[in-house]
Design a protein around this motif. Structure first.
Motif, PDB file in Angstrom:
ATOM      1  N   ALA A  57      -1.504 -18.176  23.105  1.00 20.12           N
ATOM      2  CA  ALA A  57      -1.624 -18.776  23.267  1.00 20.12           C
ATOM      3  C   ALA A  57      -2.932 -18.365  21.785  1.00 20.12           C
ATOM      4  N   GLU A  58      -3.028 -19.505  20.570  1.00 17.75           N
ATOM      5  CA  GLU A  58      -4.368 -18.790  19.908  1.00 17.75           C
ATOM      6  C   GLU A  58      -5.306 -19.683  19.853  1.00 17.75           C
ATOM      7  N   ALA A  59      -6.211 -19.471  20.387  1.00 14.67           N
ATOM      8  CA  ALA A  59      -7.318 -20.598  20.275  1.00 14.67           C
ATOM      9  C   ALA A  59      -7.828 -20.867  18.914  1.00 14.67           C
ATOM     10  N   LEU A  60      -7.996 -22.060  18.679  1.00 18.94           N
ATOM     11  CA  LEU A  60      -8.134 -22.217  17.400  1.00 18.94           C
ATOM     12  C   LEU A  60      -9.762 -23.586  17.294  1.00 18.94           C
ATOM     13  N   LEU A  61     -10.395 -23.308  17.721  1.00 19.03           N
ATOM     14  CA  LEU A  61     -12.059 -24.155  17.237  1.00 19.03           C
ATOM     15  C   LEU A  61     -11.627 -25.465  16.442  1.00 19.03           C
ATOM     16  N   ARG A  62     -12.632 -26.831  16.827  1.00 13.56           N
ATOM     17  CA  ARG A  62     -12.799 -27.799  16.601  1.00 13.56           C
ATOM     18  C   ARG A  62     -13.685 -28.431  16.084  1.00 13.56           C
ATOM     19  N   TRP A  63     -14.249 -28.767  15.566  1.00 12.03           N
ATOM     20  CA  TRP A  63     -15.585 -29.883  15.863  1.00 12.03           C
ATOM     21  C   TRP A  63     -15.732 -30.992  15.390  1.00 12.03           C
ATOM     22  N   GLN A  64     -15.405 -32.009  16.102  1.00  9.95           N
ATOM     23  CA  GLN A  64     -15.822 -33.344  15.212  1.00  9.95           C
ATOM     24  C   GLN A  64     -17.554 -33.833  15.244  1.00  9.95           C
ATOM     25  N   HIS A  65     -18.300 -34.219  14.294  1.00  9.24           N
ATOM     26  CA  HIS A  65     -18.565 -35.011  14.163  1.00  9.24           C
ATOM     27  C   HIS A  65     -19.119 -35.992  14.345  1.00  9.24           C
ATOM     28  N   PRO A  66     -19.692 -37.020  14.797  1.00  8.20           N
ATOM     29  CA  PRO A  66     -20.093 -38.443  14.130  1.00  8.20           C
ATOM     30  C   PRO A  66     -20.037 -39.094  12.776  1.00  8.20           C
ATOM     31  N   GLU A  67     -20.613 -38.492  12.426  1.00  5.24           N
ATOM     32  CA  GLU A  67     -20.768 -39.153  10.752  1.00  5.24           C
ATOM     33  C   GLU A  67     -19.989 -38.147   9.669  1.00  5.24           C
ATOM     34  N   LEU A  68     -20.048 -36.736   9.742  1.00  4.50           N
ATOM     35  CA  LEU A  68     -18.721 -36.053   9.196  1.00  4.50           C
ATOM     36  C   LEU A  68     -17.410 -35.906   9.434  1.00  4.50           C
ATOM     37  N   GLY A  69     -17.345 -36.605  10.002  1.00  3.33           N
ATOM     38  CA  GLY A  69     -16.078 -37.077  10.403  1.00  3.33           C
ATOM     39  C   GLY A  69     -14.936 -35.491  10.974  1.00  3.33           C
ATOM     40  N   MET A  70     -13.829 -35.241  11.176  1.00  2.00           N
ATOM     41  CA  MET A  70     -13.391 -33.779  11.458  1.00  2.00           C
ATOM     42  C   MET A  70     -13.680 -32.637  10.510  1.00  2.00           C
ATOM     43  N   VAL A  71     -14.568 -31.442  10.896  1.00  2.00           N
ATOM     44  CA  VAL A  71     -14.976 -31.069  10.027  1.00  2.00           C
ATOM     45  C   VAL A  71     -13.946 -29.622   9.993  1.00  2.00           C
ATOM     46  N   SER A  72     -13.223 -28.940   9.186  1.00  5.70           N
ATOM     47  CA  SER A  72     -12.046 -27.966   8.677  1.00  5.70           C
ATOM     48  C   SER A  72     -13.314 -26.461   9.186  1.00  5.70           C
ATOM     49  N   PRO A  73     -12.482 -25.879  10.158  1.00  3.95           N
ATOM     50  CA  PRO A  73     -12.789 -24.584  10.564  1.00  3.95           C
ATOM     51  C   PRO A  73     -13.121 -23.768   9.627  1.00  3.95           C
ATOM     52  N   ALA A  74     -12.158 -24.064   8.861  1.00  4.63           N
ATOM     53  CA  ALA A  74     -12.376 -23.004   7.970  1.00  4.63           C
ATOM     54  C   ALA A  74     -14.001 -23.370   6.694  1.00  4.63           C
ATOM     55  N   GLU A  75     -14.845 -24.212   6.491  1.00  3.32           N
ATOM     56  CA  GLU A  75     -15.215 -24.550   5.716  1.00  3.32           C
ATOM     57  C   GLU A  75     -16.741 -24.334   7.038  1.00  3.32           C
ATOM     58  N   PHE A  76     -16.185 -24.470   8.629  1.00  6.39           N
ATOM     59  CA  PHE A  76     -17.927 -24.490   9.348  1.00  6.39           C
ATOM     60  C   PHE A  76     -17.795 -23.076  10.147  1.00  6.39           C
TER      61      PHE A  76
END
Ligand code: C2E
Ligand code: CA
Ligand code: CA
Ligand code: CA
Length: 277
Positions: A57-76
């Motif tokens: 399995a590859e572990a891939l990070l996800r960021w769910q922000h209450p106002e910004l929504g789902m922010v892509s790891p490519a961006e953050f």
């Protein structure tokens, strides 16, 4: 023309301001992401060409922000790297993924190789080898079940330094792979000095593999290069049966992509392990 130039300049600075405002917003929000439980690790299966079994399995990070929504790891991820936050976030990802791999082994899902992405900032940190062995030992995962994914760009930035760290990690029994292979500027002479286990063929070459003769040539060259050096290959971004057929014919060892599954949360990954695709 003068008028146009000025407008162009104004547009340019506005765009730059918007971008740095967004960056500032992201840095501030990212500071709280860990403590506020906004980060999650998703897992994407890595599949053996031979029998279609999930072997990792590859572990891939996800960021769910209450106002910004789902922010892509490519961006953050670049924002996290620039602010130094990548060290604590990266450690959290390592810990979570290693713990999950141990849980899956204990629950009888069989040995799964857990692949974790490492950023350049983490890789250059002098404590990295100790940190990794500490996490593996505390979580009780045998070292050979962790695979660190290092992009080609990171590996080639300071090859001598990278060789030393790779040797250190290799002695500790940890595996390494080169991510996005073919997109950087690997000097092939370094490839034989790097203690890597696997090359990940970048998805940009896989995309048009069924139709584009140049991409076919590149992918088949990477696979035979890897074979000659005794390295395994995995193709990423596999989406179609046509891509799969070509990769199989060329003798690629493993695959990863939407054809099998997107990166998914733990429960869905376990469903895949139980039922297959
Ligand atoms: P990557 O390591 O090259 O990961 C592969 C990316 O391709 C992932 O995007 C994955 O969701 C996507 N992908 C997988 N299969 C397919 C497919 O069949 N088709 C297409 N079009 N895409 C596919 P994601 O999850 O958005 O991650 C983007 C990048 O962010 C990663 O690229 C990696 O460089 C970085 N990243 C993600 N998680 C972490 C992390 O925990 N640490 C670090 N340092 N970087 C991370
Ligand atoms: Ca990766
Ligand atoms: Ca990649
Ligand atoms: Ca990538």
């Amino acid at each position: 023309a003068k008028q146009e130039g000025r407008q162009c300049y104004r547009f340019f600075t506005q765009e730059m301001q918007a971008r740095s405002a967004r960056n500032l917003q992201l840095v501030n929000a990212l500071h709280h992401a860990l403590e506020r439980d906004q980060l999650q690790v998703y897992y994407q299966p890595q599949v053996a060409m031979q029998n279609g079994h999930v072997i990792g399995a590859e572990a891939l990070l996800r960021w769910q922000h209450p106002e910004l929504g789902m922010v892509s790891p490519a961006e953050f991820i670049p924002v996290a790297e620039g602010s130094g936050l990548i060290l604590s976030i990266g450690e959290w990802v390592l810990r979570s993924a290693v713990r999950q791999a141990k849980t899956w082994i204990d629950e009888g899902f069989g040995p799964l190789i857990m692949a974790v992405n490492l950023s350049a900032v983490q890789f250059r940190h002098p404590d990295l080898p100790e940190l990794i062995t500490r996490i593996l030992d505390e979580e009780g995962l045998p070292h050979e079940y962790l695979e660190l994914e290092l992009t080609e760009g990171v590996a080639m930035h300071n090859p001598q330094g990278v060789i030393a760290v790779m040797n250190n990690l290799h002695e500790r029994g940890v595996r390494m792979s080169i991510d996005d292979f073919g997109t950087g500027y690997s000097s092939l002479s370094y490839l034989k000095k790097f203690k890597v286990y696997k090359l990940k063929i970048d998805q940009s070459f896989v995309r048009d593999i069924s139709t584009d003769p140049e991409d076919k040539a590149i992918v088949s060259a990477i696979i035979s290069l890897a074979k000659g050096l005794g390295l395994k290959t995995i193709a990423e971004g596999v989406e179609t049966a046509g891509q799969l057929a070509f990769l199989r014919e060329q003798g690629c060892d493993e695959m990863q992509g939407y054809l099998f599954s997107k990166p998914v949360p733990i429960e869905q990954f376990e469903a895949l392990l139980k039922q297959g695709f």
